[in-house]
Enzyme design. Structure first.
Site, PDB file in Angstrom:
ATOM      1  N   LYS A   1       0.844  -1.206   0.000  1.00  0.00           N
ATOM      2  CA  LYS A   1       0.000   0.000   0.000  1.00  0.00           C
ATOM      3  C   LYS A   1       0.878   1.255   0.000  1.00  0.00           C
ATOM      4  O   LYS A   1       0.602   2.226  -0.700  1.00  0.00           O
ATOM      5  CB  LYS A   1      -0.952  -0.022   1.205  1.00  0.00           C
TER       6      LYS A   1
ATOM      7  N   GLN B   1      -4.937  -1.742   9.317  1.00  0.00           N
ATOM      8  CA  GLN B   1      -4.739  -3.041   8.677  1.00  0.00           C
ATOM      9  C   GLN B   1      -5.301  -4.154   9.572  1.00  0.00           C
ATOM     10  O   GLN B   1      -4.942  -4.278  10.738  1.00  0.00           O
ATOM     11  CB  GLN B   1      -3.239  -3.269   8.418  1.00  0.00           C
TER      12      GLN B   1
ATOM     13  N   ASP C   1     -11.275   2.394   3.228  1.00  0.00           N
ATOM     14  CA  ASP C   1     -11.506   0.965   3.040  1.00  0.00           C
ATOM     15  C   ASP C   1     -12.994   0.675   2.805  1.00  0.00           C
ATOM     16  O   ASP C   1     -13.348  -0.402   2.347  1.00  0.00           O
ATOM     17  CB  ASP C   1     -11.058   0.188   4.300  1.00  0.00           C
TER      18      ASP C   1
END
Ligand code: NDP
Length: 283
Positions: A53, A97, A120
């Protein structure tokens, strides 16, 4: 003859446009678009995802703020960090995460991410908006699938879409995106009584199961579009999808490979969502 849907090249194409958008933001606002990534602990797969990422951010000109916290970090400490980032005007997206270490309450922590920075698309508010077909940040993997369908001109309106898998990060948001795109949607799962006949009905079949080569040729309608979200290892330890690609492909009009299909789109959509979040923050 089937058409291969190449997510890798679409992702590369999209990253060029995302980079251009990031440049435009910088010249308009005098600062870079910012994405904060929080990793707690030493989960190896998570470390790889976070690294990828951050690399993607560099590639598209998004400034990344990476926070590597030890595995024993207390709930309050992670919460304080998220709250601080929520207030930070240089940070347009916040990503925690997953999975988090077991002692942390992920649900509580994710709720601290403001909906407009939830790149997200995992928050209850964004998922609720998606269900109501309102402007939202959509979960990256299914959003990437929609971009693939769009790129290859696969019609969704009036088509029968069958999604195998009902997870919050793939199956459910996938079903909503397809519904919002006017498909008639069926969601299947491990308790579905006749999975084969459901799948055989699909004009668009999305496999998000997590079982190697689970979708076999006898489950696929002639001429169907097959999207394989799965990321598994086969007997030889090679990456493979949920679809038995070799035997299914000749029945399809379109099919995504694994690797090189849905996978490369996920992080690209994270970058895309971060650009959307940044632009919305100044509009
Ligand atoms: P989950 O394990 O959360 O969900 C799997 C779903 O498959 C569940 O809804 C489950 O049903 C269903 N399922 C399991 N077995 C069967 C069966 N025998 N028949 C019908 N349905 C079944 O997985 P995720 O959604 O997180 O991920 C799915 C796959 O996609 C994985 O391979 C994962 O690695 C991959 N993935 C890929 C990404 C990418 O970027 N390409 C991103 C995210 C995931 P039930 O609800 O009843 O248990």
């Amino acid at each position: 003859m089937y058409n291969l849907m190449d997510g890798k090249s679409l992702a590369a194409e999209m990253r060029i446009e995302i980079k251009r958008q990031a440049g435009l933001f910088k010249s308009r606002c005098g600062k870079e678009i910012g994405l904060a990534v929080i990793l707690v602990g030493n989960n190896q797969a998570s470390q790889v995802y976070v690294r990828n990422k951050i690399k993607a951010c560099e590639e598209v000109g998004i400034k990344s703020y990476a926070y590597y916290l030890p595995a024993n970090t207390a709930q309050e400490e992670v919460a304080d960090l998220i709250e601080e980032l929520a207030q930070n005007g240089n940070v347009h997206g916040i990503l925690v995460q997953l999975p988090l270490p077991a002692h942390l309450d992920a649900e509580k922590l994710l709720k601290l991410i403001p909906v407009q920075k939830d790149v997200d698309g995992f928050s209850e508010e964004n998922i609720g908006k998606l269900c109501m077909n309102k402007n939202c940040l959509a979960a990256c993997t299914p959003f990437g699938v929609m971009k693939i369908l769009e790129k290859y001109g696969v019609q969704t309106k009036g088509k029968k879409a069958v999604i195998v898998g009902r997870s919050n990060i793939v199956g459910r948001p996938m079903s909503m995106l397809l519904l919002n795109a006017d498909a008639t949607v069926t969601i299947c799962h491990s308790k579905t009584s006749d999975l084969k006949s459901e799948c055989l009905d699909a004009d668009i079949l999305v496999a998000a199961i997590g079982k190697a080569k689970f979708i076999t040729a006898d489950m696929v309608k002639e001429g169907a579009t097959v999207i394989d979200v799965g990321m598994n290892r086969d007997e030889q330890g090679r990456l493979c999808g949920d679809v038995d690609f070799e035997n299914v492909k000749d029945k399809c009009s379109f099919i995504t490979p694994v690797p090189g299909g849905v996978g490369p789109m996920t992080i690209t959509m994270l970058m895309y969502n971060t650009v959307i979040a940044a632009n919305r923050s100044v509009n």
